[in-house]
Design a protein around this motif. Structure first.
Motif, PDB file in Angstrom:
ATOM      1  N   VAL B  11       0.828  -1.207   0.000  1.00 24.14           N
ATOM      2  CA  VAL B  11       0.000   0.000   0.000  1.00 24.14           C
ATOM      3  C   VAL B  11       0.862   1.256   0.000  1.00 24.14           C
ATOM      4  N   GLN B  13       0.454   5.655  -0.185  1.00 22.15           N
ATOM      5  CA  GLN B  13      -0.489   6.778  -0.108  1.00 22.15           C
ATOM      6  C   GLN B  13       0.282   8.069  -0.293  1.00 22.15           C
ATOM      7  N   THR B  14      -0.101   8.825  -1.294  1.00 24.48           N
ATOM      8  CA  THR B  14       0.584  10.079  -1.597  1.00 24.48           C
ATOM      9  C   THR B  14      -0.418  11.217  -1.560  1.00 24.48           C
ATOM     10  N   PHE B  15      -0.054  12.300  -0.888  1.00 27.87           N
ATOM     11  CA  PHE B  15      -0.926  13.475  -0.849  1.00 27.87           C
ATOM     12  C   PHE B  15      -0.282  14.613  -1.628  1.00 27.87           C
ATOM     13  N   THR B  56      -2.903   7.397   8.826  1.00 32.26           N
ATOM     14  CA  THR B  56      -3.253   7.203   7.412  1.00 32.26           C
ATOM     15  C   THR B  56      -3.523   5.731   7.141  1.00 32.26           C
ATOM     16  N   LEU B  60      -7.026   3.870   5.912  1.00 30.87           N
ATOM     17  CA  LEU B  60      -7.114   2.979   4.754  1.00 30.87           C
ATOM     18  C   LEU B  60      -7.808   1.670   5.119  1.00 30.87           C
ATOM     19  N   THR B  65     -10.410   6.369   3.478  1.00 30.25           N
ATOM     20  CA  THR B  65      -9.688   6.842   2.294  1.00 30.25           C
ATOM     21  C   THR B  65      -9.241   5.627   1.488  1.00 30.25           C
ATOM     22  N   THR B  66      -8.951   5.864   0.212  1.00 31.49           N
ATOM     23  CA  THR B  66      -8.482   4.762  -0.631  1.00 31.49           C
ATOM     24  C   THR B  66      -7.006   4.996  -0.960  1.00 31.49           C
ATOM     25  N   PRO B  67      -6.226   3.931  -1.011  1.00 32.18           N
ATOM     26  CA  PRO B  67      -4.793   4.089  -1.225  1.00 32.18           C
ATOM     27  C   PRO B  67      -4.473   4.522  -2.662  1.00 32.18           C
ATOM     28  N   THR B  68      -3.341   5.210  -2.820  1.00 30.30           N
ATOM     29  CA  THR B  68      -2.883   5.606  -4.143  1.00 30.30           C
ATOM     30  C   THR B  68      -2.430   4.381  -4.931  1.00 30.30           C
TER      31      THR B  68
END
Lengths: 277, 275
Positions: B11, B13-15, B56, B60, B65-68
Motif C-alpha cells: 500500500v 499513499q501520496t498526498f 493514514t 485505509l 480513504t483509498t490508497p494511491t
C-alpha cells in the motif's frame, strides 16, 4: 473492577476545576441579582410617576405612569388593544414562520455544498447589509399596501439572521463526528438529520432569537406607514391625535411582547442546547 | 493456513501538499509500499513517530480513504469503503454531545444493524456494562470524564460486533492512571470477545503491553520498519508485566529502532541545511 471504576472513572471535577467553580460561585451571587433588578424596575416606576407630578418634565408629553396604566386598562377591557395586538402578532408571526421554513433549508444547502456557497455568498452579503426598512417602499410598490407587504418585510428582516446562523452552525459541525458517521455507515440524509442538524441547533437558535426581536421591531415601523390596525398604527395614530397616554400604552405593549418573545425563545434555546453544558 | 483477517498489500499513499518553502504543490509520500497481515483474533499494535503515517494506515483499513497504490483486503475482499465489519475508536471520542451514553451506543446500532428499538436499547445496556459503565447510561458526554467517554466510544464500536476494531491512539488524551486501567480492561475485553484489534499508539510501553505483535513504523516516507512478536504480554495475567526484564528488553529494542530513525532524520535535515 467496580472499585477501580469508582476510583478512576467517576465523573467529578478535578481539584483545579473545583477551585475554579468555587471562585465563580463567589463571583456572581445569583440569589442577590434578582432583588437588585427589582429595585431597578421600581426606581424607573417611581421616577416615571413622580417626575411629571413634580413638574420635572412636561406632564402633557410624559404623563405619570398611573395615568398610562389606567388608559392601558381601558384599552385592554374595551377589546381595542387586542384588536391591534392580534393584528401585529399575526403579521410578525407569519413573517417569522416564513423566514424559518425558507432560511434553514437554504442555509443548510449553502453550508453543505461549497458551490452554492460560492455562488450565493456575494449576493447574500449585499442583501444582508441592506436595511430592511429601506426596502419598505419597494415592498409597498410591488406588493401593495395590504398585509402582504408587511408580512414580506418581516420575513425579509428575519430571514438573514436565521440564514447566517444556519450557515455557520452547519459549517462548524465537528468533522470528527462526520467521520464517525461514515464509519457507522450512515447515509448522507441520516448524517444530516442525526448529526449535522442537532449539532447546529444551538447556533441556529442565536439567529432565531435575533430574528424574533427583528420581527417586532420592523413590523411596528412598517405599521406606522399605511395601516389601519396594529400596534405601530395605534402608537402613530395616538400621537397624531394627541392621545398621549394611549400612545405610551401602545409602546408599553410592544415592550411587553418583545420581552415575552425573547423570554420564550431563550427558554427554548436553553432546553435545546442543554448538552453544551 | 486460512486467509488472514486483514491484508495490507504493497500500500502506498501520496498526498498533494503545498511546500512551505517554495509555495509550490508537491507530492508528499505518507506511506510507501507498506505490507503486513493480521490474523483473525490477533492484537496488533503499531508504534511510530508522529508523521509516520500510522493514522493514514488506519484510515485505509477503515475505508475512509483509498490508497494511491496497492490494496487493503478484509477476509480476502478488497476494501472499497467504510463497513460495519470494522469499528473505529478515535482519540477524541467522537461522541454526540447531545445524546446520553446509552443514546450514543444506540446511535451506532441504528444504522449498522436492523435491530428494533427495544433490542437496540438492551444491547446498548449490555455493552455499557461490558466497559464498566453501569449506572452512567443517562449521562451526556459533557458529564463524563475523559476515561468514561472513551469507554462509551469503545462500547459503541463493540456493540456493532465488528470483526475488526481499529483504535487510533485511543488513550492518548487520558491521564496515566486512567490509561493503565483502560489498557487492562481492553485486554480483558479482547480476551473475552477475541475481536481482531489494530491499535495505534506513540507510546512504546503501551505498544509492548497490549500487542501480541508490534509493528514499528518509520517516517519520511512512512514504512513498517520492523515487526516484533511479543511472546508474553497480552496472554499473561501477571500482576506487573511492565516490571519484568523481558518487558524492558522489548521496550529497549523498539526504543533503539525509533531512535535510530530519529537520528537518521536529523542527519538528513542537517545535510539538507548545508547544501
Amino acid at each position: 473492577m467496580s472499585d477501580l471504576l469508582q476510583r478512576t472513572a467517576q465523573a467529578r471535577p478535578n481539584p483545579r476545576q473545583e477551585a475554579a467553580a468555587r471562585i465563580r460561585a463567589l463571583g456572581a451571587p445569583r440569589s442577590a441579582s434578582a432583588p437588585l433588578g427589582l429595585i431597578g424596575v421600581l426606581g424607573l416606576v417611581l421616577i416615571w410617576e413622580f417626575a411629571p407630578r413634580l413638574g420635572l418634565v412636561d406632564a402633557h408629553f410624559v404623563p405619570p405612569l398611573s395615568q398610562i396604566l389606567a388608559t392601558w386598562w381601558d384599552l385592554a377591557t374595551s377589546g381595542e388593544l387586542w384588536k391591534h395586538t392580534s393584528a401585529s402578532l399575526l403579521r410578525s408571526g407569519a413573517g417569522f414562520a416564513l423566514a424559518l421554513v425558507t432560511a434553514i433549508p437554504l442555509g443548510a444547502a449553502i453550508a453543505w455544498y461549497p458551490v452554492v456557497h460560492r455562488l450565493l455568498n456575494p449576493v447574500l452579503e449585499l442583501f444582508r447589509n441592506t436595511a430592511a426598512l429601506a426596502l419598505l417602499p419597494v415592498f409597498v410598490l410591488v406588493l401593495g399596501i395590504g398585509e402582504t407587504s408587511k408580512v414580506a418585510i418581516v420575513m425579509f428582516a428575519c430571514f438573514f439572521p436565521i440564514l447566517l446562523s444556519t450557515i455557520s452552525g452547519v459549517r462548524s459541525v465537528d468533522p470528527l463526528l462526520l467521520k464517525s458517521a461514515r464509519v457507522f455507515g450512515l447515509s448522507p440524509i441520516e448524517t444530516f438529520v442525526k448529526v449535522v442538524l442537532p449539532a447546529a441547533v444551538p447556533t441556529i437558535f442565536t439567529g432565531i432569537r435575533i430574528a424574533g426581536s427583528a420581527a417586532i421591531l420592523v413590523l411596528i415601523a412598517a405599521e406606522m406607514i399605511g395601516a389601519t390596525a396594529g400596534l405601530g398604527f395605534l402608537i402613530n395614530y395616538s400621537q397624531f391625535n394627541f392621545l398621549i397616554p394611549q400612545m405610551y400604552a401602545g409602546i408599553l405593549t410592544t415592550s411587553l411582547i418583545g420581552l415575552g418573545v425573547n423570554y420564550g425563545l431563550v427558554a427554548t434555546e436553553k432546553h435545546l442546547s442543554a448538552w453544551r453544558g | 493456513m486460512s486467509t488472514p483477517k486483514i491484508e495490507i498489500d504493497r500500500v502506498g499513499q501520496t498526498f498533494r501538499v503545498r511546500s512551505q518553502e517554495t509555495g509550490r504543490e508537491q507530492d508528499f509520500v505518507a506511506l510507501d509500499n507498506v505490507s503486513t497481515t493480521v490474523r483473525a483474533g490477533e492484537f496488533l499494535t503499531i508504534v511510530g513517530p508522529s508523521g509516520c503515517g500510522k493514522s493514514t494506515l488506519l484510515d485505509l483499513i477503515s475505508g475512509l480513504t483509498t490508497p494511491t497504490s496497492g490494496e487493503v483486503r478484509i477476509n480476502g475482499r478488497r476494501v472499497e469503503g467504510p463497513g460495519t465489519d470494522r469499528g473505529v475508536v478515535f482519540q477524541q471520542y467522537a461522541l454526540l454531545p447531545w445524546r446520553t451514553a446509552l443514546g450514543n451506543v444506540e446511535f451506532a446500532l441504528e444504522s449498522a444493524t436492523d435491530l428494533g428499538r427495544k433490542e437496540r436499547r438492551a444491547r446498548a445496556r449490555d455493552y455499557l456494562q461490558l466497559v464498566g459503565l453501569e449506572g452512567f447510561e443517562n449521562r451526556r458526554p459533557g458529564e463524563l470524564s475523559g476515561g468514561m467517554k472513551q469507554r462509551v466510544a469503545i462500547a459503541r464500536s463493540l456493540a456493532c460486533e465488528p470483526e475488526v476494531l481499529l483504535m487510533d491512539e485511543p488513550f492518548g488524551a487520558l491521564d496515566a492512571q486512567t490509561r493503565e486501567s483502560l489498557q487492562e480492561e481492553l485486554l480483558q475485553i479482547w480476551r473475552r470477545t477475541r475481536t481482531t484489534i489494530v491499535f495505534i499508539t506513540h507510546g512504546i510501553d503501551e505498544a509492548v503491553y497490549l500487542g501480541q505483535r508490534v509493528a514499528v513504523m518509520s517516517a519520511h516516507p512512512g514504512r513498517i520498519r520492523e515487526e516484533l512478536a511479543i511472546p508474553f504480554s497480552a496472554e499473561s495475567d501477571d500482576d506487573d508485566v511492565r516490571a519484568t526484564a523481558e518487558f524492558a528488553h522489548y521496550r529497549h529494542q523498539i526504543w533503539t529502532l525509533l531512535r535510530h530513525d530519529q537520528q537518521a532524520a536529523a542527519d538528513r535535515a542537517e545535510e539538507a541545511a548545508h547544501v
